[in-house]
Design a protein around this motif. Sequence first.
Motif: not given
Length: 316
Positions: A132-137, A189-196
């Motif tokens: 996921a592109n954090v800057n775009a999101m 679960r860990l990937a979503v947590h890291a993204l947030l």
Amino acid sequence: QVQSQGHKVPHEALFRSSHKLLMDTATFEYLFCVEFWQQDRTIFNDVFAPTIATMEENLQLGLAHGGASNVFGGNFDAIGLLLMIMVNREHRVVMSRRRVPCLDHYLDGVNMTLWPKFKEVFDAHLQSVLAANVNAMFKDDVRAHYVARRYAEFAASMVALGGGGSLSGGESDGFIGDGQLDSNLERLRLAVHALLQKLAKKFPGKKRGTVFLFNNFDAICAVVREARPIFLKYDENGGGQTFINETFKFFDEQLAAQSDAFVEEELADHFGPLIEFVNNAEKGSSEGDGGAAASLQQATQLMRDFAERWKGAIER
């Protein structure tokens, strides 16, 4: 009839209805062949082989392509695929209860076909989070992010179908305890947590990032809190096994941690010197009589200041 009326049905519904027809037809034909040809079961295999081959071909084509030229069509829905796996599992139970083994090999093959496809689709979900592109999101809005809401609904569905949890006493039922599914859910679960966490770091202040994480973890917990496997059984007295929802447990712990962090940051804004003094005192930083006198004088000033300002700080 469905096509003529312009109605749409999900793939799992087509899968269930076509296989129910297959089971009923195969059962009738098998029992007839066994009785008419005096226990010679090879006749059924010869008669039904083209039908089985057609079902296998349509299943393979339906999972491999996105077209609708076959009974299943393209399927890239992880929840739908897991539903198909559960339906196939129940079909195997039904045929076992009927004591009709003629479809055992075919249903085992369906199971071996569906699991890799489910893994492929699930990995695509996971990869979309990892890439996921954090800057775009990112949006400067501390409310729950759409990624958290979508993940919560997806995770709750997985739990309802038997993944992401365990039963008290180490016992399992259905898909609970299946290492493959639980491992995949843990990775997501860990990937979503890291993204947030990455999105939270984009906020201009640490406090706003903490509030953002709190709201997202709270939104996830609100959805998955009541999620339970649909096949969980209870006894007539209302007792039963306790289901441990690992997804809720993980995010509830994260929610508590963010709540504590927010309280500390909020108190530090209004009573920073007092908190710093208490922390230093706990570490034993003051030594000697002079230090003790100075600390006593500082504590007196801090407590006087706290007594004067604490009401106004709370109201703000």
